[in-house]
Design a protein around this motif. Structure first.
Motif, PDB file in Angstrom:
ATOM      1  N   VAL A 173     -86.917  -4.697 -45.299  1.00 15.68           N
ATOM      2  CA  VAL A 173     -85.998  -3.942 -46.154  1.00 15.68           C
ATOM      3  C   VAL A 173     -86.732  -3.340 -47.344  1.00 15.68           C
ATOM      4  O   VAL A 173     -86.561  -2.155 -47.663  1.00 15.68           O
ATOM      5  CB  VAL A 173     -84.842  -4.844 -46.635  1.00 15.68           C
ATOM      6  N   THR A 174     -87.567  -4.136 -48.016  1.00 18.04           N
ATOM      7  CA  THR A 174     -88.289  -3.608 -49.185  1.00 18.04           C
ATOM      8  C   THR A 174     -89.275  -2.519 -48.766  1.00 18.04           C
ATOM      9  O   THR A 174     -89.486  -1.557 -49.509  1.00 18.04           O
ATOM     10  CB  THR A 174     -89.037  -4.725 -49.939  1.00 18.04           C
ATOM     11  N   MET A 175     -89.881  -2.652 -47.565  1.00 13.17           N
ATOM     12  CA  MET A 175     -90.780  -1.603 -47.090  1.00 13.17           C
ATOM     13  C   MET A 175     -89.992  -0.329 -46.795  1.00 13.17           C
ATOM     14  O   MET A 175     -90.466   0.786 -47.048  1.00 13.17           O
ATOM     15  CB  MET A 175     -91.532  -2.053 -45.843  1.00 13.17           C
ATOM     16  N   GLY A 176     -88.766  -0.477 -46.288  1.00 13.61           N
ATOM     17  CA  GLY A 176     -87.922   0.693 -46.058  1.00 13.61           C
ATOM     18  C   GLY A 176     -87.577   1.398 -47.347  1.00 13.61           C
ATOM     19  O   GLY A 176     -87.625   2.637 -47.431  1.00 13.61           O
ATOM     20  N   LEU A 177     -87.252   0.636 -48.377  1.00 13.53           N
ATOM     21  CA  LEU A 177     -86.949   1.227 -49.686  1.00 13.53           C
ATOM     22  C   LEU A 177     -88.196   1.867 -50.287  1.00 13.53           C
ATOM     23  O   LEU A 177     -88.124   2.920 -50.941  1.00 13.53           O
ATOM     24  CB  LEU A 177     -86.409   0.151 -50.627  1.00 13.53           C
ATOM     25  N   LEU A 178     -89.356   1.239 -50.070  1.00  9.46           N
ATOM     26  CA  LEU A 178     -90.635   1.794 -50.524  1.00  9.46           C
ATOM     27  C   LEU A 178     -90.878   3.159 -49.890  1.00  9.46           C
ATOM     28  O   LEU A 178     -91.235   4.134 -50.561  1.00  9.46           O
ATOM     29  CB  LEU A 178     -91.759   0.826 -50.158  1.00  9.46           C
ATOM     30  N   ALA A 179     -90.682   3.220 -48.579  1.00  7.28           N
ATOM     31  CA  ALA A 179     -90.872   4.483 -47.860  1.00  7.28           C
ATOM     32  C   ALA A 179     -89.884   5.537 -48.336  1.00  7.28           C
ATOM     33  O   ALA A 179     -90.231   6.711 -48.486  1.00  7.28           O
ATOM     34  CB  ALA A 179     -90.710   4.251 -46.354  1.00  7.28           C
ATOM     35  N   LEU A 180     -88.637   5.124 -48.594  1.00  5.11           N
ATOM     36  CA  LEU A 180     -87.621   6.068 -49.059  1.00  5.11           C
ATOM     37  C   LEU A 180     -88.029   6.700 -50.384  1.00  5.11           C
ATOM     38  O   LEU A 180     -87.911   7.916 -50.576  1.00  5.11           O
ATOM     39  CB  LEU A 180     -86.282   5.339 -49.194  1.00  5.11           C
ATOM     40  N   ALA A 181     -88.521   5.879 -51.319  1.00  6.00           N
ATOM     41  CA  ALA A 181     -88.975   6.407 -52.617  1.00  6.00           C
ATOM     42  C   ALA A 181     -90.116   7.395 -52.426  1.00  6.00           C
ATOM     43  O   ALA A 181     -90.147   8.464 -53.068  1.00  6.00           O
ATOM     44  CB  ALA A 181     -89.410   5.248 -53.515  1.00  6.00           C
TER      45      ALA A 181
ATOM     46  N   ILE B   8     -90.108   2.019 -59.901  1.00 10.94           N
ATOM     47  CA  ILE B   8     -89.457   1.343 -58.765  1.00 10.94           C
ATOM     48  C   ILE B   8     -90.413   1.253 -57.589  1.00 10.94           C
ATOM     49  O   ILE B   8     -90.528   0.208 -56.936  1.00 10.94           O
ATOM     50  CB  ILE B   8     -88.171   2.088 -58.360  1.00 10.94           C
ATOM     51  N   TYR B   9     -91.115   2.369 -57.330  1.00 11.70           N
ATOM     52  CA  TYR B   9     -92.086   2.364 -56.226  1.00 11.70           C
ATOM     53  C   TYR B   9     -93.146   1.287 -56.450  1.00 11.70           C
ATOM     54  O   TYR B   9     -93.485   0.538 -55.528  1.00 11.70           O
ATOM     55  CB  TYR B   9     -92.763   3.729 -56.089  1.00 11.70           C
ATOM     56  N   SER B  10     -93.676   1.189 -57.664  1.00  9.31           N
ATOM     57  CA  SER B  10     -94.733   0.218 -57.953  1.00  9.31           C
ATOM     58  C   SER B  10     -94.245  -1.216 -57.758  1.00  9.31           C
ATOM     59  O   SER B  10     -94.966  -2.060 -57.214  1.00  9.31           O
ATOM     60  CB  SER B  10     -95.252   0.405 -59.382  1.00  9.31           C
ATOM     61  N   VAL B  11     -93.025  -1.505 -58.186  1.00 12.11           N
ATOM     62  CA  VAL B  11     -92.462  -2.856 -58.007  1.00 12.11           C
ATOM     63  C   VAL B  11     -92.291  -3.167 -56.520  1.00 12.11           C
ATOM     64  O   VAL B  11     -92.632  -4.262 -56.056  1.00 12.11           O
ATOM     65  CB  VAL B  11     -91.116  -2.981 -58.747  1.00 12.11           C
ATOM     66  N   LEU B  12     -91.767  -2.206 -55.768  1.00 12.87           N
ATOM     67  CA  LEU B  12     -91.578  -2.407 -54.328  1.00 12.87           C
ATOM     68  C   LEU B  12     -92.916  -2.586 -53.614  1.00 12.87           C
ATOM     69  O   LEU B  12     -93.036  -3.394 -52.679  1.00 12.87           O
ATOM     70  CB  LEU B  12     -90.821  -1.225 -53.728  1.00 12.87           C
ATOM     71  N   LEU B  13     -93.932  -1.847 -54.047  1.00 18.30           N
ATOM     72  CA  LEU B  13     -95.264  -1.978 -53.458  1.00 18.30           C
ATOM     73  C   LEU B  13     -95.821  -3.373 -53.709  1.00 18.30           C
ATOM     74  O   LEU B  13     -96.395  -4.003 -52.802  1.00 18.30           O
ATOM     75  CB  LEU B  13     -96.204  -0.928 -54.042  1.00 18.30           C
ATOM     76  N   LEU B  14     -95.648  -3.866 -54.923  1.00 13.84           N
ATOM     77  CA  LEU B  14     -96.130  -5.199 -55.274  1.00 13.84           C
ATOM     78  C   LEU B  14     -95.425  -6.271 -54.447  1.00 13.84           C
ATOM     79  O   LEU B  14     -96.077  -7.166 -53.881  1.00 13.84           O
ATOM     80  CB  LEU B  14     -95.904  -5.453 -56.769  1.00 13.84           C
ATOM     81  N   VAL B  15     -94.110  -6.175 -54.354  1.00 19.72           N
ATOM     82  CA  VAL B  15     -93.339  -7.182 -53.629  1.00 19.72           C
ATOM     83  C   VAL B  15     -93.637  -7.132 -52.129  1.00 19.72           C
ATOM     84  O   VAL B  15     -93.854  -8.169 -51.493  1.00 19.72           O
ATOM     85  CB  VAL B  15     -91.828  -6.982 -53.885  1.00 19.72           C
ATOM     86  N   THR B  16     -93.657  -5.917 -51.561  1.00 17.74           N
ATOM     87  CA  THR B  16     -93.794  -5.771 -50.112  1.00 17.74           C
ATOM     88  C   THR B  16     -95.197  -6.110 -49.626  1.00 17.74           C
ATOM     89  O   THR B  16     -95.379  -6.990 -48.778  1.00 17.74           O
ATOM     90  CB  THR B  16     -93.442  -4.330 -49.689  1.00 17.74           C
TER      91      THR B  16
END
Length: 489
Positions: A412-420, A147-155
């Motif tokens: 939002v995606t950066m927030g979820l990235l940070a949360l992970a 999940i972190y890797s996907v969020l990193l790619l998108v963000t």
């Protein structure tokens, strides 16, 4: 919906977690960012001796410049201006506090990134939160790493690349009248020539670009400080008093000062977001704590030096009058403030600085995206080449498109990235402290250059190939310690 999620993540959850980890690790590490502040400079100086082109490694200094290229961006120019506009001068004080505590967070995440890095066949390393989640927490946590890797790619790989392109193109258009389409084409060509050379070429570009852009901006800031030397103490006291609500009718009061200082500080230095560890892992160092200490310095450069430079340029000008309202904000406020000090060329200078900051950040964002893909596949070159072509297209598209919705989505995606990442850091504080104590022990024994003995940490699932200390380095360490009368390892 995007605004609601953004407010929930950044207004409540993440700020609390980031402060908890920053303050908590500062205490349990016995204020590591202050204890080893002087050692940061010695490590950077020594890192030139550990720069092994023939082995294909990057030095700690190169990794630092690469991370500074990403941390230092529009937030240092526009973000500081927004913080002052909405939170008053006191927001800068809380930005400083967040920066100092964020140095400890950065130490933890970047030390872990080094500890759990993986060796690549071409002589480089890969690492970051996805790797320390997978290796440090075990295979049962692979879902979080994915999940972190996907969020990193998108963000960073997609959204922030397009947003930086838009910011650079519009800044060039406003300052010099160049159509955004032509700026986008030029940037796409430059980005393409660099990213197809991989992380080594990106690091070499950063070695040249970062000192020029950061040094030039600080030089102008020092000129401004020199022109207003007698007013510096007054501005400093204004910042401190406003931070505690001791200045009437400034910004939105103490609450706004704290909120804006914390949010803008975290946005700017990225400590805890998990982005910088992806870069910190590529360096060759004798001990993981070395890179943690160096990356702490990266936060110091971003927040305590460059953000402060922008703040003093604004507060020493006649453009911003505390308590009377501000007619301009964002980049326009910084441009007007610098023009008030040095003349109209100051507006163009801010635009040029924003262009350089934005361009270096695009290269940094590309590498973060590439590293996220690497977690899923290490051998599919068609995948990586396709991603590079896509990045070139995003640079062109972003330069010519209004990206307001994309910006909200990226928040939002950066927030979820940070949360992970923060969830992982909470579980990995103990291994991080174990690495730090090994470093502390060797320093306490009089060893000037601690070495990571991987055989003592096999229970932590560390990649032994990634921690092969080259023979010439061991000889160099022994020679230095023998000459100084220290213990020889």
């Amino acid at each position: 919906m995007l605004e609601f999620l953004n407010e929930l993540l950044w207004g409540k959850v993440l700020i609390g977690l980031l402060i908890l980890i920053g303050v908590g690790f500062t205490v349990v590490s016995r204020f590591v960012q202050f204890r080893y502040f002087g050692r940061m400079f010695r490590i950077l100086s020594a890192s030139q001796a550990f720069k092994h082109d023939k082995h294909g490694y990057l030095s700690s200094f190169q990794a630092l410049l690469l991370s500074v290229a990403g941390r230092v961006g529009g937030g240092n120019i526009a973000g500081v201006a927004v913080a002052i506009t909405l939170g008053g001068p006191g927001a800068i004080f809380w930005m400083w506090v967040v920066g100092l505590m964020g140095m400890a967070t950065s130490f933890l995440e970047c030390t872990l990134a080094q500890t759990y890095k993986q060796a690549e066949p071409d002589g480089t390393y890969r690492g970051g939160p996805a790797h320390y989640i997978s290796r440090g927490l075990g295979k049962k946590w692979n879902w979080l790493a994915a999940i972190y890797s996907v969020l990193l790619l998108v963000t960073f790989g997609f959204c922030f690349t397009a947003l930086q392109s838009y910011a650079v193109a519009t800044s060039v258009g406003d300052a010099f009248g160049v159509p955004v389409f032509y700026t986008g084409i030029a940037m796409a060509m430059l980005v393409g020539m660099i990213i197809f050379g991989g992380v080594k070429r990106i690091a070499k570009v950063a070695e040249v670009l970062v000192p020029i852009m950061a040094g030039g901006y600080l030089l102008v800031a020092f000129v401004v400080l020199g022109l207003n030397f007698d007013r510096i103490p007054d501005v400093f006291m204004l910042i401190v008093k406003s931070a505690f609500g001791l200045e009437p009718a400034v910004g939105g009061g103490i609450g706004a000062a704290i909120m804006m200082g914390v949010k803008r500080g975290l946005f700017s230095n990225e400590a805890g977001l998990g982005s910088a560890p992806n870069v910190a892992a590529v360096a060759y160092v004798p001990h993981p704590a070395n890179q943690g200490i160096v990356q702490s310095f990266s936060v110091f450069i971003d927040t305590l030096i460059i953000c402060s430079a922008t703040a003093f340029i604004i507060l020493l000008s006649g453009v911003y009058e505390p308590g009377s309202g501000v007619a301009v904000e964002g980049v326009a406020l910084t441009q007007s403030a610098l023009a008030d000090h040095v003349g109209d060329w100051g507006r163009a200078f801010v635009s040029i600085a924003l262009v350089l900051f934005g361009f270096s950040t695009m290269l940094y964002n590309y590498y973060l995206g590439e590293n996220s893909l690497n977690f899923f596949s290490t051998e599919n070159q068609n995948l990586f080449n396709g991603f590079r072509v896509l990045i070139i297209g995003l640079v062109c598209w972003g330069a010519t498109t209004d990206l307001g919705t994309v910006f909200g989505f990226a928040d939002v995606t950066m927030g979820l990235l940070a949360l992970a990442n923060l969830i992982a850091l909470l579980f990995l504080v103990k291994p991080g402290l174990r690495i730090l104590r090994d470093f502390d022990r060797q320093i306490g024994e009089g060893i000037e250059q601690p070495v990571f003995d991987v055989s003592q940490f096999r229970d932590m699932n560390v990649d032994p190939v990634a921690w092969k200390i080259e023979p010439e380095d061991l000889e160099r360490i022994r020679a230095r310690e023998t000459a100084s009368g220290k213990t020889v390892r």
